[in-house]
Design a protein around this motif. Structure first.
Motif, PDB file in Angstrom:
ATOM      1  N   MET A  93       0.882  -1.383   0.685  1.00 41.06           N
ATOM      2  CA  MET A  93      -0.141   0.146   0.000  1.00 41.06           C
ATOM      3  C   MET A  93       0.666   1.177  -0.154  1.00 41.06           C
ATOM      4  O   MET A  93       0.295   2.043  -1.098  1.00 41.06           O
ATOM      5  N   ALA A  94       2.078   1.292   0.686  1.00 39.88           N
ATOM      6  CA  ALA A  94       3.115   2.410   0.924  1.00 39.88           C
ATOM      7  C   ALA A  94       3.016   2.349  -0.970  1.00 39.88           C
ATOM      8  O   ALA A  94       3.463   3.845  -1.315  1.00 39.88           O
ATOM      9  N   ALA A  95       3.792   1.179  -0.920  1.00 39.18           N
ATOM     10  CA  ALA A  95       4.209   1.187  -2.424  1.00 39.18           C
ATOM     11  C   ALA A  95       3.370   2.396  -3.452  1.00 39.18           C
ATOM     12  O   ALA A  95       3.427   2.464  -4.198  1.00 39.18           O
ATOM     13  N   ARG A  96       2.320   1.487  -3.671  1.00 38.93           N
ATOM     14  CA  ARG A  96       1.195   2.141  -4.632  1.00 38.93           C
ATOM     15  C   ARG A  96       0.979   3.427  -4.944  1.00 38.93           C
ATOM     16  O   ARG A  96       0.756   4.184  -5.993  1.00 38.93           O
ATOM     17  N   THR A  97       0.731   3.943  -3.623  1.00 40.73           N
ATOM     18  CA  THR A  97       1.217   4.861  -2.665  1.00 40.73           C
ATOM     19  C   THR A  97       2.218   5.710  -2.635  1.00 40.73           C
ATOM     20  O   THR A  97       1.978   7.530  -3.288  1.00 40.73           O
ATOM     21  N   GLY A  98       3.105   5.685  -3.261  1.00 41.15           N
ATOM     22  CA  GLY A  98       4.509   6.642  -3.899  1.00 41.15           C
ATOM     23  C   GLY A  98       4.686   7.196  -2.378  1.00 41.15           C
ATOM     24  O   GLY A  98       5.453   8.144  -2.294  1.00 41.15           O
ATOM     25  N   ALA A  99       4.423   6.393  -0.699  1.00 42.58           N
ATOM     26  CA  ALA A  99       5.466   7.368   0.210  1.00 42.58           C
ATOM     27  C   ALA A  99       6.408   6.592   0.639  1.00 42.58           C
ATOM     28  O   ALA A  99       6.625   5.157   0.775  1.00 42.58           O
ATOM     29  N   PRO A 100       7.741   6.979   0.684  1.00 39.64           N
ATOM     30  CA  PRO A 100       8.975   6.801   1.251  1.00 39.64           C
ATOM     31  C   PRO A 100       8.703   6.322   2.789  1.00 39.64           C
ATOM     32  O   PRO A 100       7.535   5.823   3.064  1.00 39.64           O
ATOM     33  N   ALA A 108      11.655  -6.028   3.549  1.00 40.42           N
ATOM     34  CA  ALA A 108      12.218  -4.251   4.381  1.00 40.42           C
ATOM     35  C   ALA A 108      13.396  -4.710   2.835  1.00 40.42           C
ATOM     36  O   ALA A 108      14.120  -3.854   2.698  1.00 40.42           O
ATOM     37  N   GLY A 109      14.257  -6.146   2.601  1.00 42.77           N
ATOM     38  CA  GLY A 109      14.674  -5.826   1.684  1.00 42.77           C
ATOM     39  C   GLY A 109      14.861  -5.248   0.260  1.00 42.77           C
ATOM     40  O   GLY A 109      15.068  -4.892  -0.152  1.00 42.77           O
ATOM     41  N   ARG A 110      13.555  -5.628   0.411  1.00 45.15           N
ATOM     42  CA  ARG A 110      12.592  -5.422  -1.609  1.00 45.15           C
ATOM     43  C   ARG A 110      12.939  -3.330  -1.145  1.00 45.15           C
ATOM     44  O   ARG A 110      13.249  -3.165  -2.207  1.00 45.15           O
ATOM     45  N   VAL A 111      12.630  -3.023  -0.318  1.00 41.60           N
ATOM     46  CA  VAL A 111      12.100  -1.819  -0.273  1.00 41.60           C
ATOM     47  C   VAL A 111      13.951  -1.176  -0.052  1.00 41.60           C
ATOM     48  O   VAL A 111      13.458  -0.154  -1.019  1.00 41.60           O
ATOM     49  N   VAL A 112      14.359  -1.228   0.492  1.00 42.83           N
ATOM     50  CA  VAL A 112      16.031  -1.300  -0.233  1.00 42.83           C
ATOM     51  C   VAL A 112      16.381  -1.204  -1.248  1.00 42.83           C
ATOM     52  O   VAL A 112      17.010  -0.625  -2.330  1.00 42.83           O
ATOM     53  N   ASP A 113      16.077  -2.543  -2.013  1.00 39.62           N
ATOM     54  CA  ASP A 113      16.124  -2.930  -3.173  1.00 39.62           C
ATOM     55  C   ASP A 113      15.791  -1.934  -3.939  1.00 39.62           C
ATOM     56  O   ASP A 113      16.376  -1.844  -5.646  1.00 39.62           O
ATOM     57  N   LEU A 114      15.058  -1.232  -3.958  1.00 36.04           N
ATOM     58  CA  LEU A 114      13.662   0.092  -5.271  1.00 36.04           C
ATOM     59  C   LEU A 114      14.118   1.081  -4.535  1.00 36.04           C
ATOM     60  O   LEU A 114      14.512   1.816  -5.840  1.00 36.04           O
ATOM     61  N   GLY A 115      14.962   1.261  -3.910  1.00 36.41           N
ATOM     62  CA  GLY A 115      15.251   2.396  -3.434  1.00 36.41           C
ATOM     63  C   GLY A 115      14.321   3.349  -2.875  1.00 36.41           C
ATOM     64  O   GLY A 115      14.289   4.718  -3.341  1.00 36.41           O
ATOM     65  N   ARG A 134      12.403   8.319  -6.540  1.00 40.67           N
ATOM     66  CA  ARG A 134      12.051   6.727  -6.475  1.00 40.67           C
ATOM     67  C   ARG A 134      10.903   6.831  -6.000  1.00 40.67           C
ATOM     68  O   ARG A 134      10.611   6.097  -6.980  1.00 40.67           O
ATOM     69  N   ALA A 135       9.901   6.938  -5.198  1.00 45.24           N
ATOM     70  CA  ALA A 135       8.862   5.655  -4.492  1.00 45.24           C
ATOM     71  C   ALA A 135       7.975   6.642  -5.534  1.00 45.24           C
ATOM     72  O   ALA A 135       7.303   5.309  -6.341  1.00 45.24           O
ATOM     73  N   ARG A 136       7.955   7.500  -5.234  1.00 41.24           N
ATOM     74  CA  ARG A 136       6.836   8.258  -6.920  1.00 41.24           C
ATOM     75  C   ARG A 136       6.502   7.419  -7.932  1.00 41.24           C
ATOM     76  O   ARG A 136       5.738   6.844  -9.111  1.00 41.24           O
ATOM     77  N   ALA A 137       7.984   7.373  -8.764  1.00 43.39           N
ATOM     78  CA  ALA A 137       8.890   6.734 -10.048  1.00 43.39           C
ATOM     79  C   ALA A 137       8.162   5.426  -9.695  1.00 43.39           C
ATOM     80  O   ALA A 137       7.686   4.782 -10.650  1.00 43.39           O
ATOM     81  N   VAL A 138       8.602   4.672  -9.040  1.00 44.54           N
ATOM     82  CA  VAL A 138       8.332   3.102  -8.554  1.00 44.54           C
ATOM     83  C   VAL A 138       6.564   3.028  -8.406  1.00 44.54           C
ATOM     84  O   VAL A 138       5.934   1.851  -8.793  1.00 44.54           O
ATOM     85  N   ALA A 139       5.865   3.727  -7.443  1.00 45.84           N
ATOM     86  CA  ALA A 139       3.906   3.927  -7.482  1.00 45.84           C
ATOM     87  C   ALA A 139       3.801   3.968  -8.815  1.00 45.84           C
ATOM     88  O   ALA A 139       2.983   2.832  -9.293  1.00 45.84           O
ATOM     89  N   ALA A 140       4.287   4.257 -10.691  1.00 42.40           N
ATOM     90  CA  ALA A 140       3.689   4.298 -11.368  1.00 42.40           C
ATOM     91  C   ALA A 140       3.884   2.898 -11.800  1.00 42.40           C
ATOM     92  O   ALA A 140       3.277   2.552 -12.879  1.00 42.40           O
TER      93      ALA A 140
END
Length: 415
Positions: free
Chosen positions: A324-331, A345-352, A382-388
């Motif tokens: 949900m955080a990733a979808r909304t673009g929240a760090p 946690a590792g995936r969050v780091v890997d994706l930046g 980066r979070a916003r870019a991944v959210a898209a």
């Protein structure tokens, strides 16, 4: 067509089934649900017009009372869950065309046995990948059976896990199978998972390796539609200043002292960043540490709406909150407490798109260091870019696939 959904566990095992139920009903299927009897889960399904059939004990008081790593009562709880699949779930599945199951192995192995007896389609669904056998990752340790520290070969560890599963649950499963005229199973885990399990995670957040040797069907994450407005008090708080930092640990329980300290650490670290705070009570029982007007406490709210308006999300690293955080673009700042949470946690780091805290118990200094990175313009961009790139509706993909497998001619699916 009729589909029965069987689930047991915390919110991460229950809420995705709400999303799948919504999409199945939109496509014309009748949906029956077997789920734990916790009031909050009953309310979740009531919100979509479904009355779940209660299975097992309420989860929240049970997990709050079990000591970490303890095996006391484990065999009894497993036996109860297995019996419920052969009893309550079997009765609910009468006349259905398919059974979708998620949750611990006693649930899914029992559910597949029920589907086998009834001659209906069975799907094993996992909402996180770490339990699925792959040479690219070790298995999670089963309660009371730690992985041997000297063994590094993942294939060998998965073979050990299969033996552990047989020893822990095989006799109970096969006793119930014999009672309904089914032959014994010799590999309980692989029987429950099937040769083609479904993985209900987003392929960007949680890519499954093609070379795993397991024919996994990845559908995307199953999230429920949520158009609930935020409470007026929360809206007023959000509008009163700069975006706050959200802190919540979902359905991860904590002792009262640990919860109090966690809340204090979080508030002090976020205040040091000159940010306001939203604390989510959750199963951890987080609460305000003083009457400062820079903090606000919430219970059950629409995370989709809330996360869109926060500066960052500090959380435990469950599949649902991470997605949900990733979808909304929240760090994100992930403070993993156990289970699959270190993976996320590792995936969050890997994706930046955020930071992983080192260990489950933050200090003001350690959390402040994480926040300093998470709150940078670079991390937010980066979070916003991944959210898209995140799929917003894996539940529709799963529902359509399931109904097409039941009826290959697609006569039941609307255009």
């Amino acid at each position: 067509m009729r589909v029965v959904l069987s689930t047991y566990g915390g919110r991460g095992s229950v809420e995705p089934m709400v999303g799948l139920a919504v999409r199945l009903r939109e496509l014309g299927a009748e949906v029956r649900v077997c789920a734990p009897p916790d009031e909050e889960f009953v309310d979740l399904f009531a919100g979509i017009g479904v009355s779940p059939v209660p299975v097992g004990r309420p989860v929240r008081p049970m997990v709050a009372s079990v000591e970490p790593g303890s095996t006391v009562g484990l065999a009894q709880r497993a036996a109860e869950l297995i019996a419920a699949q052969f009893g309550t779930v079997a009765a609910t599945a009468e006349g259905c065309d398919a059974l979708v199951a998620t949750g611990p192995l006693p649930v899914t192995a029992g559910a597949r046995s029920v589907a086998e007896k009834l001659g209906i389609r069975y799907v094993h669904a996992s909402h996180q990948p770490v339990i699925l056998p792959s040479p690219h990752q070790p298995p999670p340790a089963r309660r009371g059976r730690p992985l041997p520290p000297g063994v590094k070969d993942n294939r060998e560890l998965w073979e050990l896990d299969a033996r552990n599963a047989n020893e822990m649950f095989g006799a109970e499963i096969n006793t119930h199978r014999a009672a309904i005229g089914l032959p014994p199973v010799h590999h309980v885990r692989d029987y429950a998972f099937t040769a083609r399990p479904w993985l209900a995670t987003d392929p960007v957040l949680s890519p499954w390796p093609d070379s795993s040797g397991l024919d996994v069907v990845q559908t995307g994450a199953w999230t429920r539609p949520d158009d609930r407005p935020l409470p007026p008090g929360l809206v007023k708080f959000l509008d009163a200043g700069a975006p706050p930092v959200y802190v919540g640990f979902g359905s991860t329980p904590m002792g009262a002292d640990i919860a109090k300290n966690t809340a204090r650490v979080a508030v002090e670290a976020i205040r040091a960043q000159n940010r306001r705070v939203i604390l989510a009570h959750g199963w951890a029982g987080l609460d305000l540490i003083d009457d400062g007007d820079d903090c606000f406490a919430v219970g059950e709210v629409n995370q989709q709406a809330l996360f869109a308006g926060v500066a960052a999300v500090v959380h435990h690293g469950s599949a649902g909150t991470t997605t949900m955080a990733a979808r909304t673009g929240a760090p994100q700042v992930v403070v993993p407490q156990g289970a699959d949470q270190p993976y996320w946690a590792g995936r969050v780091v890997d994706l930046g798109i955020g930071v992983a805290h080192d260990g489950p118990t933050p200090t003001v200094a350690s959390l402040l260091a994480c926040l300093e990175t998470a709150l940078t313009a670079e991390t937010r961009a980066r979070a916003r870019a991944v959210a898209a790139t995140i799929d917003t509706d894996g539940a529709t993909t799963a529902a359509r696939r399931l109904l097409a497998e039941i009826d290959p001619n697609g006569r039941s699916l609307p255009a």
